[in-house]
Write a protein that holds these residues in place. Structure first.
Motif, PDB file in Angstrom:
ATOM      1  N   THR A 119      -5.635  -5.611  31.891  1.00 52.64           N
ATOM      2  CA  THR A 119      -7.101  -5.634  31.892  1.00 52.64           C
ATOM      3  C   THR A 119      -7.611  -4.556  30.946  1.00 52.64           C
ATOM      4  N   VAL A 120      -8.473  -4.953  30.015  1.00 59.98           N
ATOM      5  CA  VAL A 120      -9.030  -4.004  29.045  1.00 59.98           C
ATOM      6  C   VAL A 120     -10.503  -3.788  29.362  1.00 59.98           C
ATOM      7  N   THR A 121     -10.963  -2.572  29.070  1.00 56.81           N
ATOM      8  CA  THR A 121     -12.357  -2.224  29.356  1.00 56.81           C
ATOM      9  C   THR A 121     -13.289  -2.599  28.215  1.00 56.81           C
ATOM     10  N   THR A 122     -12.744  -2.726  27.012  1.00 53.12           N
ATOM     11  CA  THR A 122     -13.538  -3.172  25.853  1.00 53.12           C
ATOM     12  C   THR A 122     -12.781  -4.295  25.160  1.00 53.12           C
ATOM     13  N   PRO A 123     -13.463  -5.161  24.439  1.00 52.92           N
ATOM     14  CA  PRO A 123     -12.783  -6.313  23.824  1.00 52.92           C
ATOM     15  C   PRO A 123     -11.753  -5.866  22.791  1.00 52.92           C
ATOM     16  N   PHE A 124     -10.640  -6.584  22.745  1.00 46.50           N
ATOM     17  CA  PHE A 124      -9.654  -6.389  21.688  1.00 46.50           C
ATOM     18  C   PHE A 124      -9.841  -7.475  20.632  1.00 46.50           C
ATOM     19  N   ALA A 125      -9.280  -7.250  19.440  1.00 49.03           N
ATOM     20  CA  ALA A 125      -9.475  -8.162  18.303  1.00 49.03           C
ATOM     21  C   ALA A 125      -8.154  -8.847  17.973  1.00 49.03           C
ATOM     22  N   LEU A 126      -8.201 -10.172  17.928  1.00 49.82           N
ATOM     23  CA  LEU A 126      -7.040 -10.987  17.552  1.00 49.82           C
ATOM     24  C   LEU A 126      -7.364 -11.703  16.245  1.00 49.82           C
ATOM     25  N   THR A 127      -6.506 -11.568  15.252  1.00 48.04           N
ATOM     26  CA  THR A 127      -6.714 -12.194  13.941  1.00 48.04           C
ATOM     27  C   THR A 127      -5.710 -13.335  13.775  1.00 48.04           C
ATOM     28  N   ILE A 128      -6.245 -14.526  13.503  1.00 42.19           N
ATOM     29  CA  ILE A 128      -5.418 -15.725  13.309  1.00 42.19           C
ATOM     30  C   ILE A 128      -5.787 -16.329  11.954  1.00 42.19           C
ATOM     31  N   PRO A 129      -4.820 -16.523  11.050  1.00 37.63           N
ATOM     32  CA  PRO A 129      -5.142 -17.151   9.758  1.00 37.63           C
ATOM     33  C   PRO A 129      -5.400 -18.644   9.938  1.00 37.63           C
ATOM     34  N   HIS A 130      -6.130 -19.218   8.999  1.00 37.28           N
ATOM     35  CA  HIS A 130      -6.401 -20.657   9.049  1.00 37.28           C
ATOM     36  C   HIS A 130      -6.351 -21.212   7.630  1.00 37.28           C
ATOM     37  N   CYS A 131      -6.340 -22.539   7.520  1.00 37.60           N
ATOM     38  CA  CYS A 131      -6.206 -23.189   6.218  1.00 37.60           C
ATOM     39  C   CYS A 131      -7.412 -24.040   5.863  1.00 37.60           C
ATOM     40  N   ALA A 132      -8.509 -23.907   6.584  1.00 38.10           N
ATOM     41  CA  ALA A 132      -9.697 -24.731   6.308  1.00 38.10           C
ATOM     42  C   ALA A 132     -10.561 -24.061   5.248  1.00 38.10           C
ATOM     43  N   GLU A 133     -11.164 -24.872   4.398  1.00 37.66           N
ATOM     44  CA  GLU A 133     -12.180 -24.360   3.480  1.00 37.66           C
ATOM     45  C   GLU A 133     -13.490 -24.319   4.260  1.00 37.66           C
ATOM     46  N   VAL A 134     -13.910 -23.108   4.611  1.00 36.38           N
ATOM     47  CA  VAL A 134     -14.972 -22.938   5.593  1.00 36.38           C
ATOM     48  C   VAL A 134     -16.292 -23.485   5.062  1.00 36.38           C
ATOM     49  N   ASN A 135     -16.843 -24.441   5.821  1.00 39.64           N
ATOM     50  CA  ASN A 135     -18.159 -25.002   5.512  1.00 39.64           C
ATOM     51  C   ASN A 135     -18.646 -25.702   6.774  1.00 39.64           C
ATOM     52  N   SER A 136     -19.731 -25.177   7.361  1.00 41.30           N
ATOM     53  CA  SER A 136     -20.206 -25.730   8.633  1.00 41.30           C
ATOM     54  C   SER A 136     -20.701 -27.159   8.497  1.00 41.30           C
ATOM     55  N   GLU A 137     -21.037 -27.598   7.257  1.00 41.88           N
ATOM     56  CA  GLU A 137     -21.477 -28.975   7.073  1.00 41.88           C
ATOM     57  C   GLU A 137     -20.316 -29.951   7.115  1.00 41.88           C
TER      58      GLU A 137
END
Length: 938
Positions: A596-614
């Motif tokens: 149990t952590v008292t503050t959020p931890f950061a997890l980094t995951i790589p991805h292969c998508a060309e980011v575009n919300s459309e």
């Protein structure tokens, strides 16, 4: 009312018996139950009760026609019907009497009519029914109950059969539920208006609940099918269902390659195939792929022969003639070229017609000619020896064999790279002034290990100790002394991250980048790393995968520590994306789950998508204890449970619980793009004349490429060209890989492998699994050691990449292709202040400054906006220190570049730094703060 046997002591009301015309019998029964006096009309048959020779049957009233119920018994004085528990009046009975010839007993037969109105007027818990009651002198007998129902058949089927399109040899099931009716309707199937007899065709079954089942569809099973329902009232036809049995097309065998289309020079030859094995029928799919393939070919041009110049005339012969000749070798005819036209030798008189016929004189002339030729030859030999000695004297007396200079030495130089390859070693590169040793001339190489050590370590590694001066606007803005000098080891460069993560030129700040060879690429049998973390926090990195875990300072309570781990799922993922979803990155597990952590931890995951919300909708999913995957949030969603920051090549996630997470994308349009990394590897096969090329197309994540490198290392493969990015669209078009421009006289490609095609779904839904095509090249002779060709990787109606291959197939002559990797394999786990780019004391002052609201608004919001965090700010508002969480997210995003200058610029733009923090001295900064500021380029 229950009827008993009269002779057994039972009595019947006199009124009822008189009503039935049996008053005489009633008096006799009342007077003496054992009386032997019987009427004359009843024969003496002691101990015999009536038995029924015919009992009433169930009947159906059709339309308005009444039905007749009949009953026959022997011996019987009277027979009457009882319907629904009530006696039918005697006037409604039709009675007939006869005598059985065998027994001599009286046989009575009775009929009654039942009308539709009678049945409809009856309302009871069961159907309308009637039964017979027969009397003899000993008692009564009852027949079975016969039910009477009104027959009908509704018009509409409860379920009509539906048309189908099925492939050949597929199963056909046509459902039919007939209309409601009494009695229940019988079902019959028609095909094209002809009845179907399942007894004549074992492939057809019509017995299963009125359904028609064809186990293996044949072309002859195509047609219109109708379900027929019938009972005693009527017949009904269902809607016709059209069944189409289709055949998908199949390719025939390839034809032989055609002749080269040009007689001379470079052209092409082709082969074809037809979609006739089988041909598509009844709307079946046409064959996928190309019907025609073309490859380049080179035809040898015919060369006509041409004469050399004439030779000198020969000496005069005894016949007073001399000769001269010429040869057809300038050039010689080849490849079907024409031979030289004309004579190959000529002769003419050498004495201008004054031929000497005297043999003696002729002998003298020959003798003199031979002596003259000998004298000339001796003179030429003397001159040659003299010139040779004179030329040797120029070297002096210390001349030795040149092999003595080169024995045991090998000149070291850099091979000139091809144009456009900025990552290969280039002899034109400026020398690194930090290297303490320089080399020139030959280098003594004792063995191959020394050679590798010399080329990869001594020449390229910087000095082990350098002097760095810290000068940072960020430090100045926070009031830190701007002249701090210290000694330390040079920080090795990293693989370019962010928008420049693909292969590119070396940035100026990374001149001392660690160069890692493919053969020495570190691999792990299990993608797992662990570290022990406490209250000070730290960072856990999976080397060369882009996956990392950041535990903030204070997230773990004091006086406690945990061994935390980070793993990447290998092989087939347990996550099965729904419908059109695809897995965009590795399946990452962090734990242990009970921490149990008292503050959020950061997890980094790589991805292969060309980011575009459309074009994309990206979700974060988590695997639950039951093994099922549930969606945690959408990246664009506003929520306070967790936070996702999507960068071009990685997603940084703020979480409160450990577990297994994965990024899943759902394309919104055909313009959605997955980034693929294309790489080509080569190695000699067991047959020394063959050379294998393997072209990989993998999702553009570091861990996916690492798996390819690991596999190739074990197979002995060598990277032949720098990997390139291919933008693969979700437009359902396949990927084609072909080998072009193979030297025709040196190499040939094995048949049917020049062009290969990968279906769209295999590429789009690869789920981080590497895909590759193999090409087999064959050299004509073992002396061929150089290979030059092109690899074309293209998506139909999409992006294309060309990889230029120029290499030696011999390992000792091959040019080494280098690539850059993060230098994080030596430090997968970092704890305490050294794991963070921002010194802890400065971080405390930033949080104290920006967590405090002022009249101008919440300053942590300005801090977020200046760091390009503009979405879902409500998440930070729920944290005890919003600024601390924002800085944790900054640490996760900049773990490889440590660009503190950009953070300092953001603080200066806000305009609060100088007034709030101005009196920090050098002694207030811990040594560890300086050390890690230095390591990040300040």
């Amino acid at each position: 009312m229950r009827d008993g046997a009269a002779g057994a002591g039972g009595s019947r009301p006199a009124g009822l018996l008189c009503l039935l015309g049996l008053c005489t019998w009633a008096a006799a029964l009342r007077g003496n139950d054992n009386s032997e006096a019987l009427p004359e009309s009843i024969p003496s048959a002691p101990g015999t009760l009536p038995h029924f020779m015919e009992e009433p049957d169930d009947a159906y009233i059709i339309k308005s026609n009444p039905i007749v119920l009949r009953c026959k018994a022997m011996p019987a004085m009277q027979i009457f019907f009882k319907c629904n528990g009530e006696w039918v009046h005697q006037n409604e009975h039709i009675s007939e009497e006869s005598m059985d010839e065998t027994t001599g007993l009286k046989v009575r037969e009775v009929f009654i009519n039942v009308t539709r109105q009678q049945v409809e007027d009856f309302h009871g818990p069961e159907d309308y029914w009637c039964q017979c009651v027969a009397w003899s002198h000993l008692g009564t007998s009852k027949s079975r109950k016969a039910s009477v129902r009104i027959a009908y058949l509704r018009k509409n089927f409860e379920q009509d059969p539906q048309g189908k399109e099925v492939p050949i040899e597929g199963m056909i099931v046509l459902h039919c539920r007939p209309p409601e009716g009494v009695p229940a309707a019988e079902v019959e199937w028609l095909k094209n208006e002809e009845p179907i007899d399942s007894n004549l065709d074992e492939n057809i079954d019509t017995r299963a609940d009125h359904n028609l089942i064809i186990r293996q569809a044949r072309l002859s099973d195509s047609g219109n099918y109708t379900c027929m329902a019938a009972n005693i009232v009527a017949k009904r036809r269902s809607m016709s269902a059209t069944v189409v049995v289709y055949v998908n097309g199949g390719w025939s065998s390839w034809t032989e390659w055609s002749n080269c289309n040009v007689r001379c020079g470079r052209g092409w030859q082709k082969r074809s195939r037809t979609c006739t094995n089988p041909a598509p029928l009844n709307g079946g799919a046409f064959c996928e792929g190309m019907s025609v393939q073309k490859i380049t070919c080179t035809s040898l041009c015919p060369v006509d022969g041409s004469w050399e110049v004439w030779s000198e005339w020969s000496v005069c012969s005894p016949e007073c003639e001399h000769l001269r000749i010429r040869e057809c070798t300038a050039p010689s005819p080849r490849n079907g070229g024409k031979f030289c036209e004309g004579l190959s030798q000529e002769s003419e008189n050498c004495t201008e017609g004054l031929c000497i016929q005297d043999i003696e004189n002729a002998s003298d002339i020959a003798l003199y000619s031979g002596l003259g030729a000998a004298v000339i030859a001796v003179a030429v030999l003397v001159v040659g020896v003299t010139l040779y000695r004179r030329s040797q004297s120029e070297y002096g007396v210390d001349v030795i064999d040149s092999s003595a200079l080169t024995g045991g030495f090998q000149t070291f130089n850099f091979k000139t790279v091809r144009q456009g390859n900025s990552l290969l070693l280039n002899s034109s590169m400026q020398p690194d002034l930090t290297v303490s040793r320089t080399y020139s001339g030959p280098i003594c190489l004792q063995d191959p290990m020394d050679k590798e050590l010399m080329t990869e370590s001594s020449l390229f590694n910087p000095l082990s100790d350098i002097k760095v001066k810290v000068q940072s606007s960020f430090m100045v803005s926070l009031g830190v002394t701007d002249r701090a000098e210290y000694h330390g080891k040079a920080h090795s460069g990293t693989f370019p991250h962010g928008n420049n993560r693909s292969f590119s030129t070396i940035h100026a700040r990374n001149k001392t980048t660690y160069i890692q060879n493919l053969s020495s690429f570190s691999t792990r049998s299990e993608l797992r790393t662990t570290g022990i973390f406490g209250h000070l926090g730290g960072r856990l990195v999976m080397p060369n995968t882009g996956v990392s875990l950041l535990i903030p300072h204070g997230a773990i309570p004091e006086e406690s520590s945990w061994e935390m781990y980070l793993t990447i799922g290998q092989g087939e993922s347990s996550l099965q994306p729904e419908s059109t979803e695809v897995l965009l990155g590795p399946e990452v597990t962090c734990g242990p789950p009970d921490v149990t952590v008292t503050t959020p931890f950061a997890l980094t995951i790589p991805h292969c998508a060309e980011v575009n919300s459309e074009h994309w909708t990206i979700h974060l999913k988590k695997r639950m204890q039951q093994g099922k995957w549930e969606e945690v949030m959408s990246v664009e969603e506003e929520t306070t449970s967790c936070y996702c920051l999507l960068d071009p090549y990685a997603c940084h996630i703020l979480l409160n619980s450990f577990g297994t997470y994965a990024l899943v994308g759902e394309p919104v349009s055909d313009c959605a793009v997955k980034q693929l990394k294309v790489a080509v590897f080569g190695c000699l096969s067991c047959n020394s004349l063959d050379y294998n090329l393997r072209v990989y197309c993998v999702d553009n994540t570091p861990c996916a490429f690492q798996e390819v490198v690991s596999d190739e290392r074990h197979q002995g493969g060598q990277l032949l060209e720098e990997p390139k990015l291919l933008h693969f669209k979700g437009n359902t078009f396949s990927l084609q890989i072909s080998v072009l421009d193979i030297p025709p006289f040196l190499w040939r490609i094995k048949p049917f492998t020049a062009c290969q095609e990968i279906p769209f779904t295999r590429v789009w839904c690869s789920n981080q699994q590497p895909l590759h095509c193999a090409f087999s090249l064959e050299r004509y002779t073992p002396t061929t050691t150089q290979l030059s060709c092109k690899i074309c990787v293209r998506q139909v109606k999409g992006h294309e990449q060309i990889l230029q291959i120029q290499t030696s197939i011999l390992e000792n002559e091959r040019e080494t292709i280098t690539f850059f990797a993060h230098d994080d394999s030596n430090f997968p786990a970092q704890t305490g202040p050294k794991a963070f780019k921002i010194p802890y004391s400065i971080r405390q002052r930033i949080c104290a400054t920006f967590d405090t609201p002022n009249a101008k608004g919440k300053d942590w919001q300005m801090l977020a906006q200046k760091n390009s965090i503009n979405r879902n700010l409500s998440y930070f508002a729920t944290q005890s220190s919003p600024s601390a969480v924002i800085l944790d997210l900054w640490e996760a995003r900049h773990q490889h570049d440590g660009d503190l200058d950009s953070l300092a610029c953001a603080l200066e733009e806000i305009g609060r730094t100088h007034s709030k923090i101005s009196n920090i001295t050098e002694t207030q900064i811990e040594d560890s703060d300086f050390n890690y500021s230095r390591q990040n380029g300040l």
